[in-house]
Design a protein around this motif. Structure first.
Motif, PDB file in Angstrom:
ATOM      1  N   ILE A 208       4.537  22.881  -8.947  1.00 50.76           N
ATOM      2  CA  ILE A 208       5.698  22.447  -9.745  1.00 50.76           C
ATOM      3  C   ILE A 208       5.352  22.512 -11.233  1.00 50.76           C
ATOM      4  CG2 ILE A 208       7.334  20.570 -10.231  1.00 50.76           C
ATOM      5  CD1 ILE A 208       6.698  19.507  -7.380  1.00 50.76           C
ATOM      6  N   ALA A 209       4.149  22.067 -11.571  1.00 47.36           N
ATOM      7  CA  ALA A 209       3.740  22.088 -12.983  1.00 47.36           C
ATOM      8  C   ALA A 209       3.772  23.529 -13.508  1.00 47.36           C
ATOM      9  CB  ALA A 209       2.351  21.479 -13.142  1.00 47.36           C
ATOM     10  N   GLU A 210       3.264  24.455 -12.690  1.00 52.82           N
ATOM     11  CA  GLU A 210       3.264  25.865 -13.105  1.00 52.82           C
ATOM     12  C   GLU A 210       4.687  26.380 -13.285  1.00 52.82           C
ATOM     13  OE1 GLU A 210       0.942  28.453 -10.517  1.00 52.82           O
ATOM     14  OE2 GLU A 210      -0.786  27.224 -11.139  1.00 52.82           O
ATOM     15  N   GLN A 211       5.546  26.081 -12.306  1.00 53.44           N
ATOM     16  CA  GLN A 211       6.912  26.615 -12.367  1.00 53.44           C
ATOM     17  C   GLN A 211       7.723  26.026 -13.529  1.00 53.44           C
ATOM     18  OE1 GLN A 211      10.459  27.117  -9.198  1.00 53.44           O
ATOM     19  NE2 GLN A 211       8.513  27.946  -8.616  1.00 53.44           N
ATOM     20  N   THR A 212       7.418  24.796 -13.912  1.00 54.98           N
ATOM     21  CA  THR A 212       8.199  24.145 -14.974  1.00 54.98           C
ATOM     22  C   THR A 212       7.533  24.275 -16.338  1.00 54.98           C
ATOM     23  OG1 THR A 212       7.051  22.093 -14.435  1.00 54.98           O
ATOM     24  CG2 THR A 212       9.234  22.386 -13.467  1.00 54.98           C
ATOM     25  N   GLY A 213       6.302  24.794 -16.359  1.00 55.32           N
ATOM     26  CA  GLY A 213       5.571  24.886 -17.624  1.00 55.32           C
ATOM     27  C   GLY A 213       5.141  23.512 -18.135  1.00 55.32           C
ATOM     28  N   VAL A 214       5.014  22.552 -17.217  1.00 51.96           N
ATOM     29  CA  VAL A 214       4.554  21.214 -17.612  1.00 51.96           C
ATOM     30  C   VAL A 214       3.019  21.213 -17.625  1.00 51.96           C
ATOM     31  CG1 VAL A 214       4.333  18.833 -16.758  1.00 51.96           C
ATOM     32  CG2 VAL A 214       6.586  19.922 -16.833  1.00 51.96           C
ATOM     33  N   THR A 215       2.454  20.810 -18.752  1.00 51.92           N
ATOM     34  CA  THR A 215       0.983  20.768 -18.828  1.00 51.92           C
ATOM     35  C   THR A 215       0.466  19.324 -18.838  1.00 51.92           C
ATOM     36  OG1 THR A 215       1.242  20.956 -21.217  1.00 51.92           O
ATOM     37  CG2 THR A 215       0.691  22.986 -20.015  1.00 51.92           C
ATOM     38  N   ASN A 216       1.346  18.391 -19.250  1.00 51.19           N
ATOM     39  CA  ASN A 216       0.939  16.993 -19.362  1.00 51.19           C
ATOM     40  C   ASN A 216       1.310  16.257 -18.069  1.00 51.19           C
ATOM     41  OD1 ASN A 216       0.348  14.434 -20.239  1.00 51.19           O
ATOM     42  ND2 ASN A 216       2.002  14.319 -21.756  1.00 51.19           N
ATOM     43  N   TRP A 217       0.438  16.402 -17.039  1.00 49.66           N
ATOM     44  CA  TRP A 217       0.780  15.773 -15.755  1.00 49.66           C
ATOM     45  C   TRP A 217      -0.443  15.202 -15.062  1.00 49.66           C
ATOM     46  CZ3 TRP A 217      -1.189  17.464 -11.019  1.00 49.66           C
ATOM     47  CH2 TRP A 217      -1.803  18.726 -11.022  1.00 49.66           C
ATOM     48  N   GLN A 218      -0.190  14.321 -14.114  1.00 47.86           N
ATOM     49  CA  GLN A 218      -1.257  13.801 -13.268  1.00 47.86           C
ATOM     50  C   GLN A 218      -0.642  13.358 -11.941  1.00 47.86           C
ATOM     51  OE1 GLN A 218      -1.738  10.188 -16.080  1.00 47.86           O
ATOM     52  NE2 GLN A 218      -2.669   9.506 -14.158  1.00 47.86           N
ATOM     53  N   PHE A 219      -1.518  12.968 -11.027  1.00 44.23           N
ATOM     54  CA  PHE A 219      -1.044  12.500  -9.722  1.00 44.23           C
ATOM     55  C   PHE A 219      -1.341  11.011  -9.577  1.00 44.23           C
ATOM     56  CE2 PHE A 219      -1.341  11.521  -5.275  1.00 44.23           C
ATOM     57  CZ  PHE A 219      -0.168  12.067  -4.802  1.00 44.23           C
ATOM     58  N   GLY A 220      -0.454  10.267  -8.944  1.00 48.32           N
ATOM     59  CA  GLY A 220      -0.701   8.842  -8.685  1.00 48.32           C
ATOM     60  C   GLY A 220      -0.188   8.467  -7.306  1.00 48.32           C
ATOM     61  N   TRP A 221      -0.820   7.473  -6.697  1.00 47.21           N
ATOM     62  CA  TRP A 221      -0.391   7.021  -5.363  1.00 47.21           C
ATOM     63  C   TRP A 221       0.588   5.869  -5.505  1.00 47.21           C
ATOM     64  CZ3 TRP A 221      -1.772  10.125  -1.480  1.00 47.21           C
ATOM     65  CH2 TRP A 221      -2.897  10.949  -1.661  1.00 47.21           C
ATOM     66  N   GLN A 222       1.398   5.646  -4.496  1.00 47.03           N
ATOM     67  CA  GLN A 222       2.331   4.516  -4.541  1.00 47.03           C
ATOM     68  C   GLN A 222       2.444   3.859  -3.170  1.00 47.03           C
ATOM     69  OE1 GLN A 222       6.303   6.914  -5.217  1.00 47.03           O
ATOM     70  NE2 GLN A 222       6.721   5.205  -3.799  1.00 47.03           N
ATOM     71  N   SER A 223       3.004   2.642  -3.170  1.00 52.13           N
ATOM     72  CA  SER A 223       3.422   1.946  -1.946  1.00 52.13           C
ATOM     73  C   SER A 223       2.293   1.630  -0.968  1.00 52.13           C
ATOM     74  CB  SER A 223       4.510   2.752  -1.209  1.00 52.13           C
ATOM     75  OG  SER A 223       5.494   3.234  -2.092  1.00 52.13           O
ATOM     76  N   ALA A 224       1.059   1.472  -1.474  1.00 54.07           N
ATOM     77  CA  ALA A 224      -0.075   1.162  -0.578  1.00 54.07           C
ATOM     78  C   ALA A 224       0.191  -0.136   0.169  1.00 54.07           C
ATOM     79  CB  ALA A 224      -1.354   1.038  -1.397  1.00 54.07           C
ATOM     80  N   GLY A 225      -0.329  -0.235   1.396  1.00 53.08           N
ATOM     81  CA  GLY A 225      -0.167  -1.456   2.192  1.00 53.08           C
ATOM     82  C   GLY A 225      -1.123  -2.545   1.712  1.00 53.08           C
ATOM     83  N   GLN A 226      -0.770  -3.776   2.052  1.00 54.56           N
ATOM     84  CA  GLN A 226      -1.622  -4.917   1.660  1.00 54.56           C
ATOM     85  C   GLN A 226      -2.547  -5.241   2.834  1.00 54.56           C
ATOM     86  OE1 GLN A 226      -1.108  -5.908  -1.484  1.00 54.56           O
ATOM     87  NE2 GLN A 226       0.602  -4.468  -1.550  1.00 54.56           N
TER      88      GLN A 226
END
Ligand code: FEC
Length: 312
Positions: A208-226
Motif C-alpha cells: 500500500i505504501a508503494e502504491q500510494t507513494g507514502v514514505t512516512n509509515w509504520q506498523f502497529g498492533w491493536q486490540s490485544a487481549g488482557q
C-alpha cells in the motif's frame, strides 16, 4: 445440462445480536469459560458505546456474503454459487454452515475467511473447524483460501482509501502525516511457531505504501487481549504516545488492514479509544473507512474463491 453447484463457506468472526447475548458470546470466545462480572461489564460497555441498538458486524457480514454470491454468479454464469455463512463465535457457527451445505446436497465447496491474513490462531482455526466438520459428515470436497493479503484489487481498494483519507489533513504535506497500518494483535508465541501473520501484514503495508507513494509509515498492533501471556506489540496506543514524545508527530492516519468491516475493534478500539488518546496528545487522528462491500473487495474474494474451485 445442469450447472455445477459450488458451495462457498464464507467465514467471519461473528457478533452478538443484542446486549443480553454478550455473555454467551464472550463465554464462547473464552472456550466455554464465563467471563467475570467485571470482564462482562467492560465488554458490554464497549458494545454499548458503539452499537446504539444494533451490532454492525452482523449486518455487514450479511451484506458481504450476499454481494459475494451475486458477484460470483454474475461473473461465472456457467456455475451456480451458493454462499453459506459460518461464524467463529456466533450462530450460524462454522459447523452449521458445513452441515447446511451437506444437507443441501453440495458436493464441492470452497471456504474463505473475511480476513486477508493467515495465522494458525485466526484463519487456521476457522479452517480446522470447517475441515473437521466436513470430514465428520463426509461427501463434501472443500478447498480453502488461506490468505489473499497481496491480491492487487485488495491493495488497490486499501490504497484508494489511504489516498482519499489523506485529503482530510488539508494544508499538511503528505510527508508530515504518519500512516500507521494496524491489525489485531496475537500472543507473541506465534513468532516462535514461525507463523506467517506478522510477515503478511508487513507485506500488505509495504504494497500500500508503494502504491500510494507514502514514505512516512509504520506498523502497529491493536486490540490485544488482557491475559497473562505477552501479546505482539507495540500497541497502537503506546505508538501514539511514543511518536508524540520522541518525534513530535502531530498528524496520524490509521489504516486497519487486518479488518474488512466496521465492528467493535474498529468502531471502539480505534474510533473511541485511540481517538481519545490522540485528543489528549494533541494529535489529529483519522482512520481509513472499512472495506465492507467495496466492489474491489468483493472482486478480490470472488477471484480467490473461483481460483480455488478450479482446483488451483
Ligand atoms: O464487532 C464484534 O462484535 C466482533 C469484533 C471482533 C473482531 C475480532 C477479530 C479478531 N480477533 C482476533 C483474535 C482474538 C484473540 C482473542 C480475541 C478476543 C476477542 C474478544 C472480543 C473480540 N475478540 Fe477477537 N475480534 C472481535 C472481538 N480475539 C469481544 C473478547 C474480549 C477481548 O479480548 O477484547 C482472545 C481470546 C482467544 O484466545 O480466542 C486471540 C483476530 C481477529 C482478526 C481476524 C478475524 O476476523 O478472525 C486475529 C472482528
Amino acid at each position: 445440462m445442469t450447472k455445477q453447484r459450488i458451495g462457498v463457506l464464507v467465514m467471519s468472526y461473528g457478533t452478538p445480536e443484542s446486549l443480553d447475548q454478550v455473555e454467551a458470546y464472550y463465554t464462547h470466545i473464552r472456550r466455554g469459560n464465563p467471563p467475570s462480572p467485571e470482564q462482562l461489564k467492560e465488554l458490554t460497555d464497549r458494545y454499548d458505546a458503539i452499537v446504539g441498538g444494533f451490532f454492525p458486524l452482523r449486518e455487514n457480514t450479511n451484506k458481504q456474503v450476499q454481494a459475494l454470491e451475486q458477484m460470483l454468479n454474475e461473473r461465472h454464469p456457467d456455475k451456480t454459487f451458493v454462499c453459506y455463512q459460518g461464524l467463529k463465535h456466533a450462530s450460524p457457527f462454522i459447523e452449521d454452515g458445513v452441515e447446511q451445505m451437506v444437507k443441501d446436497g453440495i458436493e464441492q465447496a470452497v471456504g474463505v475467511v473475511l480476513a486477508p491474513h493467515y495465522s494458525i490462531m485466526s484463519v487456521g482455526g476457522y479452517i480446522k473447524r470447517a475441515q473437521e466438520k466436513a470430514e465428520e459428515l463426509g461427501g463434501l470436497d472443500i478447498k480453502f483460501v488461506k490468505s489473499y493479503h497481496l491480491h492487487p484489487k485488495l491493495i488497490e481498494a486499501l490504497s484508494k482509501r489511504v489516498t482519499e483519507t489523506l485529503q482530510r489533513f488539508a494544508g499538511t504535506p503528505k510527508e508530515e502525516v504518519r500512516v500507521i497500518f494496524t491489525a489485531h494483535s496475537l500472543p507473541e508465541k506465534i513468532v516462535e511457531m514461525r507463523d506467517p501473520y506478522p510477515e503478511q501484514l508487513l507485506a500488505t503495508s509495504k504494497a500500500i505504501a508503494e502504491q500510494t507513494g507514502v514514505t512516512n509509515w509504520q506498523f502497529g498492533w491493536q486490540s490485544a487481549g488482557q491475559t497473562a501471556m505477552p501479546w505482539l506489540g507495540p500497541d497502537i496506543l503506546d505508538v501514539l504516545h511514543t511518536i508524540t514524545k520522541e518525534e513530535q508527530v502531530k498528524n496520524v492516519l490509521i489504516c486497519p488492514i487486518g479488518f474488512v468491516s466496521d465492528h467493535l475493534e474498529v468502531l471502539y478500539d480505534l474510533d473511541i479509544e485511540a481517538q481519545q488518546v490522540a485528543k489528549e496528545l494533541g494529535i489529529h487522528l483519522e482512520r481509513t473507512p472499512s472495506l465492507n462491500t467495496d466492489p474491489l473487495y468483493m472482486e478480490t474474494l470472488s477471484d480467490v474463491v473461483y481460483e480455488h474451485c478450479n482446483g488451483k
